[in-house]
Each structure stands twice: as structure tokens, then as C-alpha cells.
Enzyme design. Structure first.
Site, PDB file in Angstrom:
ATOM      1  N   TRP A 322      33.003 121.756  74.821  1.00  0.00           N
ATOM      2  CA  TRP A 322      32.776 120.757  76.137  1.00  0.00           C
ATOM      3  C   TRP A 322      31.891 119.238  75.176  1.00  0.00           C
ATOM      4  O   TRP A 322      32.024 118.127  74.813  1.00  0.00           O
ATOM      5  CB  TRP A 322      32.601 120.701  76.952  1.00  0.00           C
ATOM      6  CG  TRP A 322      32.228 119.408  78.243  1.00  0.00           C
ATOM      7  CD1 TRP A 322      32.248 118.928  78.785  1.00  0.00           C
ATOM      8  CD2 TRP A 322      31.029 118.888  77.938  1.00  0.00           C
ATOM      9  NE1 TRP A 322      31.879 117.716  79.553  1.00  0.00           N
ATOM     10  CE2 TRP A 322      30.846 117.708  78.667  1.00  0.00           C
ATOM     11  CE3 TRP A 322      29.837 119.123  77.407  1.00  0.00           C
ATOM     12  CZ2 TRP A 322      29.503 117.015  78.901  1.00  0.00           C
ATOM     13  CZ3 TRP A 322      28.747 118.634  77.470  1.00  0.00           C
ATOM     14  CH2 TRP A 322      28.438 117.080  78.491  1.00  0.00           C
ATOM     15  N   HIS A 323      30.576 120.398  74.810  1.00  0.00           N
ATOM     16  CA  HIS A 323      30.433 119.363  74.327  1.00  0.00           C
ATOM     17  C   HIS A 323      30.560 118.782  72.545  1.00  0.00           C
ATOM     18  O   HIS A 323      30.062 117.271  72.537  1.00  0.00           O
ATOM     19  CB  HIS A 323      28.560 120.328  73.293  1.00  0.00           C
ATOM     20  CG  HIS A 323      28.022 121.024  74.477  1.00  0.00           C
ATOM     21  ND1 HIS A 323      28.321 121.568  75.854  1.00  0.00           N
ATOM     22  CD2 HIS A 323      26.913 120.483  74.370  1.00  0.00           C
ATOM     23  CE1 HIS A 323      27.438 121.917  75.868  1.00  0.00           C
ATOM     24  NE2 HIS A 323      26.699 120.541  75.698  1.00  0.00           N
ATOM     25  N   GLY A 324      32.002 119.506  72.346  1.00  0.00           N
ATOM     26  CA  GLY A 324      32.101 118.562  70.767  1.00  0.00           C
ATOM     27  C   GLY A 324      33.073 119.026  70.147  1.00  0.00           C
ATOM     28  O   GLY A 324      33.063 120.307  70.489  1.00  0.00           O
ATOM     29  N   PHE A 486      28.601 113.247  73.562  1.00  0.00           N
ATOM     30  CA  PHE A 486      29.607 113.568  74.536  1.00  0.00           C
ATOM     31  C   PHE A 486      30.643 113.078  75.103  1.00  0.00           C
ATOM     32  O   PHE A 486      31.185 114.159  75.833  1.00  0.00           O
ATOM     33  CB  PHE A 486      28.669 114.983  74.724  1.00  0.00           C
ATOM     34  CG  PHE A 486      28.154 116.365  73.423  1.00  0.00           C
ATOM     35  CD1 PHE A 486      28.701 116.530  72.706  1.00  0.00           C
ATOM     36  CD2 PHE A 486      26.842 116.271  73.929  1.00  0.00           C
ATOM     37  CE1 PHE A 486      27.819 116.807  71.575  1.00  0.00           C
ATOM     38  CE2 PHE A 486      25.779 116.751  72.803  1.00  0.00           C
ATOM     39  CZ  PHE A 486      26.632 117.060  71.313  1.00  0.00           C
TER      40      PHE A 486
END
Lengths: 486, 317
Positions: A322-324, A486
Site C-alpha cells: 500500500w505504501h509504495g 502514497f
């Protein structure tokens, strides 16, 4: 628009003045216009994505409400998921997928290459898609009724203080607040302003200052000594905390001024005494999102042990993604998942260690030891999080184990280039913040204490805090918040 | 209640403004600062202009301040030289605007921008730009002030940056921290070159990983436009404008970036490009502290090479 921009300094007071001078029933219009303006000042055409997300989820949720059971609601849930995750995949993950797919095809001797998408990542897309997905899931599960008013729902999706970097709100918590009539409340406004001031302190004085040092080191870790990389990694722990929690504080404070209470996103995470505890204190709105919409549906801990651990690990792996769109983030998530599983697996072993060493009888010392260990485990994760690629991360770790006494010279050189005064200011500000955190851990409340002071003292404190930000904040760099990516 | 609050907020803003103004006016400007050399360079430019004779003007970032020997250029081409360069952080637009009113028949303007300047958008200010306004307030006229809020934003940013600079300078002195000896007004000679004392031996390290652009991107259109517009303006007044690539340390040289940049500018610029960037990549030990700042030895090598390259474009005296 950035919170730390000159434009926001004009935008926010103007919105607040209009907000409180406007009849209650039109406030949603103001918030909607302000929110779209806030978002479009970055890249106007990407407002279409917000609009798509809003319209699809509004439609899906209202269609679901008319259906009697989950089975007949499911197509609309799928529509919402496909639409939101489709946006997310196209704009955030497609090129990452392509970068891994194409070499794989080469290996297999197939030439089914995917083209590169020339798109910029829309700011905040992971935040608002997750916020709207939680809404449709809640409606699907019958846990809430859909919002009939399209305008108010659109404000829920786009509410400017938390639009681009959270907290990721839940509809049952935030949506009803847009129907409430908030009057001007002096104490509440003061609380909001103090929170904003605190957020700016963390962002402008600590995070953006440290960023200059950390970026310089992490841009070329291969030419830096291990000790320099180590100090940069410690500092990054504070940079990312101050950057993100600073944003959250400003968002929560700005909302509070208008009357809306957003959820708390941070609770002094570096005081955590276990990784589990860390995730109850770090990016709380995201970790609870994953708990409620992924971990629990996977079976949570109400299953056999291996499956429970698997659920935990998978949840954190996806949280990393999800973050990257990068392997470094996936490894970061996986590392936290693994640490959680290891933590559960070794509970009795660790208790035994505490008894043997006598730490079990010294709860305060035990907590300090645990905090120390957790902080360092978290820093290991931050190396993956910050490094530009996996190779750089491994290089940083390799440099850690090669630290020699001669590394002190290069470290002092790097600090000299950064500026000793800058370093002293950064350390002083971190010390001040952690001291306040320590007091807060003991039940101390910043805004209550400030509110209880006599007016001259209170004004003196406001003046000192504001002047500290004016004199030591990093304004001209106007660095974006890390979590914007993000 | 809201009215009382607004009054209090306004009173607080006034209080903050008064304290800030006290710092701004109460702490003297640092006339010894590196950027205060802008005054000297401007004075030399004005005096050469007043003489009515043709002149040679060097424009660029610190690569030009550190990297050229103006007296050699003066001897080679018979024109009095002023080196206007101090810092790339002043922005390219500033540098071009600063000299735009000066072209005269017979003048020569040599532009040596750093690669970073070719790729940066115009509207972004830098701390260096704002700090320069402390000691060279004429510079406001050369700053980008586009947009409705442009002039207000510029002044607000400059005000904050200057009071920060003053407080930090005072704190630094109180804590016994000295300013770096290479970065003071006194290091410039009367041409505007940094005279690079012999004590400044190479201490250059590989301080960053990349040249300033990402592969695949091209120089900004605004950079091309500003350069062409100035060349056209100067030409109309009988002056010559020539474009030169800067010198770069070999550790930071990216041949592909250099090639793409050179090809793009050859196609887009309407003025002659004098040199080949690949020929101005020097050994690391010829650099003082960054990839653009040559040592005295590097400066002499570069000046001689530049003179040879310019001979095809400029007449001998």
C-alpha cells in the site's frame, strides 16, 4: 496545496471565516468547493479521479441499500472495489507490475511486453480510495446506511484537511459530523490551533531540517561510511515520524477548528514496547483499516495458529505494498509482519529471559529495554522504507557492520557540511518533542496544560512557539510530506 | 465570541510581526557575506557600462565564480571582464534579468549555466535567492514574481529567510561557530572571480549520486526561451551572446545526460554553443568541494581551454 505553503496561509483563514459566517445548510458547498480547489491546485485534471471515486461509490452504496441481502448487494460492492482498486492499480502499481512482468516474460522466452504508462501518481490516491472503499464495505455489510445527499458524500470523500494524507476516516465516524451544526467554540478552536502549531513544529523544524541531511546521505549511501549511514538512519526515524504525524496533527487541528473530530493517527510510536504496540501507535487509521477490512475477514486470530500467523504476515505484506510500488516497501511490510509473528512465537521465551535476567521484577527498566529493542527493530525497517532500491538498502546494512573507529571523521565531515547549528537545532527540537511525549505518556495533556495557564503566560508560550517556527522552520524548501507519494 | 477571538488573533499576528520586524531591522545585515559580492559585481558592471567601452560579461552559477580567470580572458580578447556569477541558487532567470539592460555594441556575454539550472522550473525560489536579498535588495527586480500572489510571496519568503539567517548567524557566533572561509565576500577579486587561496586544496568527495536531471527528461522550455530572448535582445543592440557548458567532475559526469542535453540545446538555442560538454569533464582532484567548484589548478586549465574554444567565435584583440 501544501499545508506548509504560502497559499495555505491565505486559504485556510479565508475558508474558516467563510465557514463560520455561512448558514449551516450551505457549509457543505463551501467545504466541497474548498476541497476541490485544495486538490486541484496540485494537478487540476486529477480531480476527475476524485469525481469518479465519489460517483461510483455513491451509486454503489445507494444501490446496495435497496437490496435485501448480501448476495444481491455483491455486484455493487464488486463495482466499487474494481473501480477504486482499478484506479489505484493503473496509476500506482501498473508500472511496477510491468517492471517485474517484462523481465519474467523475457526469462520465459515470451515477448508479451507491457508498455510503460506515462502518468504521475495522483496525490493521496491510496488514502481516498481506501476511505471510500471502507464506506461501501460498511454499507455492504449492513453496518451503516448509505448517504443520500451526494454533496455531503462528496465532502466525505474530498474533505481537504485529510484528503491527501489521512487520517483515513471511517464513514460512520465522519459522515454524520457533516450534518452537525458546529458553532464557533473558543476552547475547541484553541485546541485545534495548538494542534496545528504542534504539527508545524514537527514538520518544519524537525522533519524538513533532518531531510536535508538524510537525503544527502541516502542519495549516495555507497560513498558514505557506515557510521554516517547509521546516524542518517536514526535521524530518518524522526524525520518520517515528524513529517507524517506533523501532517496528521495539522489535519486534525484544522478539522477541529471547524468542529470535525478526526481520528487520532499517532500515539507516540517510539514509546512502543512491542511491535504489536508500535502498530497501535503508528498510522493508526491505516492499521485499523487493514485490521477491519483485511485481517479479520481473512480469519484474524480466531483460527489455528499457523493460519493466524499467516493472516498477520499477509496483512502486513499488503500494507507494505500500500505504501509504495516497490520491493523495498513490500519487504518493509513483510519485515513487520515477520517481527509480529516472531513476537507471538517467542512470547514465553522472552518472558523466561525477563525472569532469568531479573527484568521481570523491574517493570520500568524492562519497558525501557523493550522500547530500545523495538525502536531499533523499527529502524531496520526504516532502512528499507527510505532506501531508493533494494541494493541501496543492503548496502546500508553492509556499511553498518563495517563501522570502524576511523568512521568518526567522515561523520563529522557530513555534519559539518550539513551545518553544526542545523544539527544542534534538530537535536534540540527532537529533545523537546520527546520530552513532551514522555510527559504525555504519563498522562499529561498539552492543550489542557496550556489552557490552564494564565493569559500572559499562555500568550508568551504561543509567541515563543510561533517564533520558533518562524525562525527555525524550513519554509523556502516547501518540502512535500513524505506520505503524499502514497 | 468569534469577534473577540478575531481581535485576539489579529493582536497576536501583530505581536509576531513586531518581534520579527525587530529582528529584521535590529540585527545588522552581514556585509561580509558571500552573497554581498553581488554589490561589487553590480558596481563593476555599472562602471564598465559607464565607461562606454565594450565589455565581456560572464554569467552563470558558482562554476563560473570558481572556475574562470577573468584577467586571462581580458588579455586574450582585449575586453574588460566582469564575472557576475556567485551561486546557481540565484536562479537562471535572475542572472539573465540582471544583465538584460546592459548589452551594447561590441559587448560579449558568455553564459555558462550549470546543468541543474537547465532543468529547474522558474517559479521555485531558493533559500540562497531569498538570502541574497538581505545584502542586495536590488535583486528583487530580477526575481520571478509571476502570478497574482508572486510579489507578496517573494517578499514574505525573503523576509522569513532573512530573519532566520540573522538569528542563526547571531546564534552561530554566540556558539563560536565560524563561517566557511571559502564563502565570504572577501574571496572575490575585483573582476568578480573567486581568487581561490592556495589553502583551498581539493577536498571534493562524491557528495551526491546524480547529475541534476533524470535520464529521459529534457531542459525546461523556459530555460531555452530565456536564453534565446536574451540573445535576440543583445544581438539587436550589437552585442554577442555565446553559450558554454560548465565544467563537471568526472565522478558526476553522465555521458548520456550530456549528449541528450547538448543535442536538445543545439536544436533549440538560437545562439552559438561554443564547447562540447564531454571535453569539460575534469579529474576529481581538480575540484575543491563540489562537482562544479574547481581548484586554482582546475580553473587555469579550464580558462585556457575556454579561450581556445572561444577563439573560433571571437576576434583577437
Amino acid at each position: 496545496m501544501l499545508f506548509n505553503s504560502f497559499e495555505f496561509l491565505l486559504f485556510f483563514p479565508l475558508v474558516i471565516m467563510l465557514y463560520f459566517s455561512m448558514p449551516y445548510r450551505y457549509r457543505w458547498v463551501l467545504l466541497l468547493v474548498a476541497s476541490y480547489y485544495f486538490y486541484m491546485s496540485w494537478k487540476p485534471e486529477y480531480a476527475i479521479l476524485l469525481l469518479i471515486s465519489t460517483l461510483v461509490d455513491y451509486f454503489a452504496a445507494n444501490q446496495m441499500a435497496a437490496k435485501p441481502d448480501k448476495k444481491s448487494r455483491r455486484p455493487y460492492l464488486i463495482l466499487s472495489m474494481v473501480s477504486n482498486l482499478g484506479l489505484l492499480f493503473s496509476f500506482k502499481y501498473f508500472n511496477f507490475f510491468r517492471d517485474n512482468w517484462n523481465p519474467l516474460m523475457d526469462q520465459l522466452g515470451l515477448f508479451a511486453h507491457l508498455p510503460e504508462l506515462q502518468v504521475l501518481l495522483p496525490v493521496g490516491i491510496s488514502f481516498y480510495t481506501f476511505q471510500t472503499m471502507s464506506y461501501t464495505i460498511d454499507v455492504y455489510k449492513g453496518e451503516m446506511k448509505p448517504e443520500k445527499h451526494l454533496g455531503i458524500f462528496a465532502v466525505y470523500v474530498t474533505f481537504f484537511p485529510q484528503l491527501v494524507a489521512g487520517p483515513i476516516e471511517r464513514a460512520p465516524h465522519l459522515l454524520p459530523q457533516f450534518r452537525q451544526n458546529f458553532d464557533f467554540d473558543y476552547a475547541r478552536v484553541r485546541e485545534g490551533l495548538i494542534l496545528m502549531l504542534w504539527g508545524f513544529f514537527k514538520k518544519l523544524i524537525i522533519a524538513d531540517r533532518i531531510a536535508e541531511y538524510v537525503n544527502g546521505i541516502y542519495d549516495a549511501p555507497q560513498v558514505k561510511e557506515g557510521l554516517t549511514n547509521l546516524v542518517a538512519s536514526y535521524l530518518f526515524a524522526f524525520q518520517i515520524y515528524c513529517d507524517f504525524s506533523g501532517y496528521s496533527d495539522i489535519a486534525v487541528g484544522a478539522s477541529l477548528i471547524m468542529g470535525y473530530r478526526l481520528m487520532k493517527n499517532f500515539e507516540r510510536p517510539y514509546f512502543a514496547d512491542s511491535i504489536q504496540n508500535f502498530w497501535k501507535r503508528w498510522h493508526i487509521s491505516l492499521s485499523t483499516w487493514f485490521r477491519d477490512y483485511l485481517y479479520i475477514p481473512l480469519g484474524g486470530n480466531r483460527t489455528v495458529k499457523w493460519r493466524w500467523w499467516y493472516n498477520l504476515f499477509i496483512t502486513f505484506l499488503i500494507s507494505g505494498l500500500w505504501h509504495g510500488a516497490s520491493w523495498t516497501f513490500i519487504i518493509w511490510g513483510g519485515l513487520h509482519g515477520a517481527l509480529l509473528v516472531i513476537g507471538l512465537w517467542t512470547t514465553s521465551l522472552r518472558e523466561g529471559f525477563m525472569r532469568v535476567t531479573g527484568l521481570a521484577r523491574l517493570p520500568k527498566l524492562r519497558r525501557v529495554v523493550e522500547m530500545f529493542v523495538v525502536f531499533h527493530l523499527v529502524i531496520i525497517g526504516w532502512v528499507f522504507f527510505r532506501a531508493e532500491n533494494l541494493g541501496d538498502a543492503l548496502l546500508v546494512f553492509r556499511s553498518f557492520v563495517q563501522i570502524r573507529p576511523s568512521a568518526v571523521g567522515p561523520l563529522l565531515d557530513s555534519l559539518q557540511s550539513f551545518g553544526w547549528l542545523e544539527f544542534v537545532i534538530a537535536l534540540g527540537a527532537i529533545g523537546t518533542m520527546e520530552f513532551l511525549h514522555f510527559l504525555q505518556e504519563r498522562g499529561w495533556s498539552l492543550h489542557q496544560k496550556v489552557g490552564a495557564l494564565s493569559m500572559p503566560l499562555r500568550w508568551g508560550l504561543y509567541l515563543v512557539a510561533t517564533m520558533a517556527i518562524v525562525l527555525f522552520g524550513k519554509f523556502s524548501s516547501q518540502a512535500e510530506f513524505i506520505y503524499f507519494q502514497f | 465570541m468569534a469577534g473577540r477571538f478575531i481581535v485576539r488573533v489579529l493582536a497576536f499576528v501583530v505581536l509576531v510581526g513586531l518581534v520579527s520586524a525587530g529582528i529584521f531591522f535590529g540585527i545588522p545585515n552581514n556585509q561580509k557575506a558571500y552573497l554581498a559580492a553581488l554589490q561589487d559585481k553590480q558596481a563593476r558592471l555599472d562602471s564598465l557600462q559607464a565607461s562606454g567601452k565594450p565589455k565581456m560579461v560572464l554569467i552563470g552559477g558558482s562554476n563560473v565564480a570558481f572556475g574562470l580567470n577573468s584577467s586571462k580572458l581580458e588579455q586574450a580578447f582585449g575586453l574588460p571582464v566582469v564575472n557576475m556569477a556567485t551561486h546557481a541558487g540565484l536562479r537562471y532567470e535572475y542572472m539573465i534579468k540582471q544583465v538584460s539592460a546592459y548589452p551594447r555594441p561590441g559587448d560579449v556575454y558568455l553564459i555558462f549555466p550549470e546543468f541543474s539550472q537547465m532543468y529547474e522550473p522558474l517559479s521555485v525560489g531558493t533559500p540562497i535567492l531569498y538570502q541574497s536579498l538581505e545584502v542586495f535588495p536590488q535583486g528583487y527586480a530580477y526575481c520571478n514574481q509571476d502570478g497574482l500572489l508572486g510579489p507578496v510571496k517573494l517578499r514574505a519568503n525573503a523576509f522569513v529567510e532573512i530573519i532566520q539567517l540573522k538569528v542563526k548567524r547571531s546564534l552561530g557566533r554566540a556558539m563560536g561557530m565560524t563561517e566557511k572561509n571559502a564563502y565570504q565576500r572577501s574571496v572575490f577579486d575585483h573582476y568578480g572571480d573567486i581568487w581561490t587561496p592556495m589553502t583551498l586544496k581539493s577536498r571534493y568527495k562524491q557528495d551526491d549520486k546524480h547529475m541534476e536531471k533524470d535520464r529521459g527528461t529534457l531542459p525546461e522550455e523556459d530555460f531555452v526561451r530565456l536564453t534565446n530572448d536574451f540573445a535576440q535582445l543583445a544581438k539587436a543592440k550589437g552585442a554577442t551572446v555565446l553559450f558554454l557548458f560548465p565544467v563537471v567532475a568526472e565522478a558526476k559526469w553522465d555521458a548520456e545526460v550530456g549528449r541528450v542535453t547538448q543535442e536538445y540545446l543545439k536544436e533549440k538555442l538560437t545562439l552559438p554553443i561554443v564547447n562540447n560538454p564531454a571535453e569539460y569533464v575534469y579529474a576529481n582532484d581538480l575540484f575543491f568541494d563540489t562537482k562544479y567548484h574547481t581548484t586554482q589548478q582546475g580553473r587555469e586549465i579550464r580558462t585556457d581551454q575556454t579561450i581556445r574554444d572561444l577563439q573560433g567565435f571571437l576576434p583577437a584583440p
